[in-house]
Design a protein around this motif. Structure first.
Motif, PDB file in Angstrom:
ATOM      1  N   ARG A   1       3.316   4.201  13.282  1.00 54.46           N
ATOM      2  CA  ARG A   1       4.116   4.495  11.842  1.00 54.46           C
ATOM      3  C   ARG A   1       5.454   3.829  12.035  1.00 54.46           C
ATOM      4  O   ARG A   1       5.752   3.238  10.770  1.00 54.46           O
TER       5      ARG A   1
ATOM      6  N   VAL B   1       8.518  -2.025   5.784  1.00 59.13           N
ATOM      7  CA  VAL B   1       9.063  -1.647   4.514  1.00 59.13           C
ATOM      8  C   VAL B   1      10.610  -1.698   4.317  1.00 59.13           C
ATOM      9  O   VAL B   1      11.035  -2.150   3.149  1.00 59.13           O
TER      10      VAL B   1
ATOM     11  N   VAL C   1       5.328   0.359  10.328  1.00 59.64           N
ATOM     12  CA  VAL C   1       5.187   0.313   8.782  1.00 59.64           C
ATOM     13  C   VAL C   1       6.745   0.575   8.296  1.00 59.64           C
ATOM     14  O   VAL C   1       6.966  -0.345   7.555  1.00 59.64           O
TER      15      VAL C   1
ATOM     16  N   VAL D   1      -0.973   4.745   6.052  1.00 62.39           N
ATOM     17  CA  VAL D   1      -0.823   3.239   5.973  1.00 62.39           C
ATOM     18  C   VAL D   1      -1.124   2.643   7.618  1.00 62.39           C
ATOM     19  O   VAL D   1      -1.848   1.752   7.709  1.00 62.39           O
TER      20      VAL D   1
ATOM     21  N   ARG E   1       0.881  -1.199   0.049  1.00 62.95           N
ATOM     22  CA  ARG E   1       0.149   0.185  -0.209  1.00 62.95           C
ATOM     23  C   ARG E   1       1.016   1.245  -0.078  1.00 62.95           C
ATOM     24  O   ARG E   1       0.489   2.230  -0.636  1.00 62.95           O
ATOM     25  N   HIS E   2       1.981   0.999   0.427  1.00 61.80           N
ATOM     26  CA  HIS E   2       2.796   2.389   0.570  1.00 61.80           C
ATOM     27  C   HIS E   2       3.853   2.437  -0.529  1.00 61.80           C
ATOM     28  O   HIS E   2       3.992   3.482  -1.412  1.00 61.80           O
TER      29      HIS E   2
ATOM     30  N   LEU F   1       0.544   5.520  -0.879  1.00 67.38           N
ATOM     31  CA  LEU F   1       0.100   6.075   0.424  1.00 67.38           C
ATOM     32  C   LEU F   1       1.302   6.472   1.303  1.00 67.38           C
ATOM     33  O   LEU F   1       2.227   5.797   1.365  1.00 67.38           O
ATOM     34  N   PRO F   2       1.107   7.607   1.776  1.00 70.01           N
ATOM     35  CA  PRO F   2       2.023   7.912   3.020  1.00 70.01           C
ATOM     36  C   PRO F   2       2.030   6.973   3.994  1.00 70.01           C
ATOM     37  O   PRO F   2       0.900   6.126   4.363  1.00 70.01           O
ATOM     38  N   GLN F   3       3.118   6.745   4.788  1.00 68.30           N
ATOM     39  CA  GLN F   3       3.403   5.593   5.739  1.00 68.30           C
ATOM     40  C   GLN F   3       2.441   5.909   7.061  1.00 68.30           C
ATOM     41  O   GLN F   3       1.928   4.886   7.682  1.00 68.30           O
TER      42      GLN F   3
END
Length: 336
Positions: free
Chosen positions: A38, A45, A41, A30, A19-20, A25-27
């Protein structure tokens, strides 16, 4: 290890990372969508970018290095000493210390357990045959071993206690007041012949040495009436009445010898312990009694039933009296 329904399984982590990376999308967005922080995520990542999908799986918590861990060569040496010489952990530890190795005794024991050779029977294919067979204390003839023991019971007040009338009854309250006034105890002295299982029981007021000596003399007369004229060994626990010099002197004069069992090992006196269990199950707590005298009378009836009518598996489903030298089959008066 994550469970099957966890929100962030490797599959869920992959969706979150994509999704990122794919959707852009910004973290922070997400993290709000997947209800995680955050930094979580950002962590997954970074792992995905470094190792791909393999980075989405849980890593072991084992440290990267352990300087205090012993070497594989030393582990092989411990395994070799155990398998070839069958040395104990303590002897292996002493040997390795003599060679200059610095390790603790518990380290050797733990590695023997991890290697699956901590027990002696683990070293041979037929290791189960090395286990010692369970041993039983067997009497060779009537009078070979006579087991003595004392069972302590609270007295029953006249009219019965709470068990006979209920906790809220007037009799129960009177019984409670009588208990506070120290009604006292009844001491059941029992003697059981180890071969025939013939039993003799008396309800006495204490367990002092003098009382125990009198009981033993009467028990000896009871056994003599059944053809057991000589007692070779008297087995007791380590109670104060049995450790008294007067009791030991009396037993030495009337029997072969006095043997006290190992402390805190009641199974060595198991025949009379089992007899006490039967006495409790079939008489003492089988029904409520209106008085102490009524319970004593019930004990006397049951002891006669046990000796002359009740089948015993150790006697070939025959009563104990049938295995005595006199082969007594009639009911004798109660000794309670």
């Amino acid at each position: 290890m994550t469970h099957a329904n966890a929100p962030l399984t490797p599959t869920g982590r992959r969706r979150m990372v994509l999704r990122h990376l794919d959707d852009g999308l910004p973290q922070a967005h997400v993290a709000a969508e997947f209800r995680v922080s955050r930094p979580t995520v950002a962590t997954w990542v970074a792992r995905y970018r470094a190792a791909g999908e393999a980075g989405l799986y849980d890593r072991t918590s084992r440290p990267g290095s352990c300087p205090s861990q012993i070497s594989s060569g030393l582990i092989a040496e411990i395994d070799s000493l155990r398998r070839q010489k069958k040395w104990s952990a303590r002897r292996i530890h002493h040997h390795l210390q003599g060679l200059g190795y610095q390790l603790h005794l518990r380290t050797v024991g733990r590695w023997l357990h991890r290697l699956g050779i901590s027990r002696l029977r683990d070293l041979t294919p037929d290791g189960e045959s090395l286990r010692r067979a369970p041993q039983r204390i067997r009497a060779g003839w009537a009078g070979h071993m006579v087991h003595l023991d004392v069972k302590k019971l609270g007295r029953i007040p006249d009219g019965g206690g709470w068990w006979a009338h209920g906790r809220g009854s007037q009799q129960a309250l009177a019984s409670k007041r009588a208990h506070k006034q120290r009604v006292g105890y009844t001491y059941l002295h029992s003697a059981v012949d180890g071969f025939s299982r013939l039993a003799y029981t008396e309800a006495l007021d204490d367990e002092k040495a003098a009382t125990t000596i009198g009981f033993f003399c009467r028990a000896r007369a009871f056994f003599a009436a059944h053809g057991i004229t000589r007692i070779h060994r008297v087995v007791t626990d380590n109670g104060a009445n049995y450790r008294a010099k007067d009791f030991t002197r009396t037993v030495s004069g009337l029997a072969g010898r006095h043997q006290r069992i190992r402390p805190y090992t009641p199974r060595h006196n198991g025949k009379v312990e089992r007899y006490n269990r039967l006495l409790a199950d079939e008489v003492l707590y089988a029904r409520p009694y209106p008085s102490e005298q009524a319970r004593r009378e019930a004990i006397g009836v049951w002891v006669n039933h046990f000796n002359y009518h009740r089948p015993h598996t150790a006697c070939g489903d025959q009563p104990p009296a049938s295995r005595t030298p006199a082969r007594v089959n009639n009911v004798t008066p109660s000794y309670i």
